[in-house]
Write a protein that holds these residues in place. Sequence first.
Motif, short mmCIF file in Angstrom:
data_model
loop_
_atom_site.label_atom_id
_atom_site.label_comp_id
_atom_site.label_asym_id
_atom_site.label_seq_id
_atom_site.Cartn_x
_atom_site.Cartn_y
_atom_site.Cartn_z
N SER A 292 0.86 -1.19 0.00
CA SER A 292 0.00 0.00 0.00
C SER A 292 0.89 1.23 0.00
N ASN A 293 0.73 2.07 -1.02
CA ASN A 293 1.53 3.28 -1.15
C ASN A 293 0.65 4.50 -1.33
N LYS A 294 1.25 5.68 -1.28
CA LYS A 294 0.50 6.92 -1.45
C LYS A 294 0.37 7.23 -2.94
N ILE A 295 -0.71 7.85 -3.31
CA ILE A 295 -0.83 8.33 -4.68
C ILE A 295 -1.11 9.82 -4.71
N TYR A 296 -0.53 10.48 -5.74
CA TYR A 296 -0.64 11.92 -5.95
C TYR A 296 -1.14 12.17 -7.35
N ARG A 297 -1.76 13.32 -7.54
CA ARG A 297 -2.15 13.73 -8.88
C ARG A 297 -0.92 13.84 -9.75
N GLY A 298 -1.11 13.69 -11.06
CA GLY A 298 0.02 13.63 -12.00
C GLY A 298 0.96 14.83 -11.99
N ASP A 299 0.51 15.96 -11.49
CA ASP A 299 1.40 17.13 -11.43
C ASP A 299 2.07 17.22 -10.05
N LEU A 300 1.81 16.18 -9.22
CA LEU A 300 2.45 16.07 -7.90
C LEU A 300 2.08 17.21 -6.94
N GLU A 301 1.00 17.91 -7.26
CA GLU A 301 0.58 19.04 -6.43
C GLU A 301 -0.51 18.69 -5.43
N LYS A 302 -1.18 17.52 -5.63
CA LYS A 302 -2.26 17.16 -4.70
C LYS A 302 -2.15 15.70 -4.28
N ARG A 303 -2.36 15.47 -2.99
CA ARG A 303 -2.44 14.09 -2.50
C ARG A 303 -3.85 13.59 -2.74
N ILE A 304 -3.91 12.41 -3.37
CA ILE A 304 -5.19 11.83 -3.74
C ILE A 304 -5.63 10.75 -2.76
N GLY A 305 -4.67 9.84 -2.44
CA GLY A 305 -5.08 8.71 -1.61
C GLY A 305 -3.99 7.66 -1.56
N ILE A 306 -4.40 6.41 -1.76
CA ILE A 306 -3.45 5.29 -1.68
C ILE A 306 -3.76 4.22 -2.72
N THR A 307 -2.77 3.36 -2.93
CA THR A 307 -3.02 2.07 -3.58
C THR A 307 -3.12 1.04 -2.46
N ALA A 308 -3.79 -0.09 -2.77
CA ALA A 308 -3.86 -1.18 -1.78
C ALA A 308 -4.13 -2.47 -2.52
N GLY A 309 -3.32 -3.49 -2.25
CA GLY A 309 -3.55 -4.77 -2.91
C GLY A 309 -2.36 -5.68 -2.75
#
Lengths: 246, 178
Positions: B43-60
């Motif tokens: 499980s890692n963090k995910i950010y919008r493609g311009d790296l300016e906003k935190r979106i959430g996470i991956t999990a699996g």
Amino acid sequence: MSALRSTISSGIIRSTSPTHSLLPAASSFKPIKNPCLPQTHKLFTSNSNTFSPPKRGFTCKSQAIPSDNSAPEKVQELHVYELNERDRGSPAYLRLSQKSVNSLGDLVPFSNKIYRGDLEKRIGITSGICILIEHKPEMKGDRYEAIFSFYFGDYGHIAVQGPYLTYQDTYLAITGGSGIFEGVSGQVKLHQIVFPFKIFYTFYLKGIGELPEELLCKPVDPHPAVEAVPAAKACEPHATIANFTN
Amino acid sequence: MAASDKVQELHVYEMNERDRGSPAYLRLSQKPVNSLGDIVPFSNKIYRGDLEKRIGITAGMCILIEHKPELKGDRYEAIFSFYFGDYGHIAVQGPYLTYQDSYLAITGGSGIFEGVSGQVKLHQIVFPFKIFYTFYLKGIGELPEELLCKPVDPHPAVEAAPAAKACEPHAAIANFTN
């Protein structure tokens, strides 16, 4: 389709095919009112004359039945043999339940070779996992939940999920794909020939362009002695697809 | 083209900032080299493609399929989700090859992604800490402005903007998944 799938996963209906033997008996079937489905949906109409009671043995129509009454979407059939040639270290039976009989907790990652349905061309591999759900002593077999992909070399892959019963045929859901299979939906019939080494699959694919000639064929009828032709086994260039997955 | 065939692109960076205990390499094969049997929940963090906003996470999880010594890497079968806070999630399944890019199938989603189909391109930048994804989404309504951006070109030194890393309110989506 997503609404139908969520109803399926709640355990009330097992398959979109009325001929599947896992459907409940007609007398115990309660029609399910689902606002997302058209009212004329065949499987959910109490007076439907297309609903048939479960059959003892497994029967299968050669063509998938459309799940709703909209204009019939074109269904393309694809035939694939999955053969475990015992040279990929597969399967890896992880007895995490730590029980002497197959039990919930056991996991079985696997990866086998796949060939075109006429056994003349090597296509690629399967890869994924079987989750042991329940040992069925009366059936002398097991129920698994299988989540895996079929890899078709440069063409892409098809992802599936559904039941693997070691004692009878099943249908798995096609959850998606990539490459030429991008956006695919439908179901795939799993027919076991020799447990657990030889399986014959019939895909009923919807929502994609016309399949390339190279993947289509007149399949060899499943029987216990089926093997890939020597050229395909040896992966000779004319007996494989481009960059077959290995 | 039918409305449902319209393809929408979405760009996401997955960054392992080493603060989620991920990945958990379960060497269940009990062999010294990566082998069928090994399973890797993550499980890692995910950010919008311009790296300016935190979106959430991956999990699996990733299922080790085969070690490829000639390619100095491994083939995994990956089954996981991307979580987009209040917007919902996208579920995917497909190949993760540590030595090259791959396409995974989009198997479904929830919230604004309910009914989604298509594929997602996985581009590894720094194994296994930085991955850039390009989603090709079909069958859903127009994506909200907040998720769309001009992506930062992938390169080894990419990092989320400090405000996004710190999850400051203006640099995170509503109820970003954590």
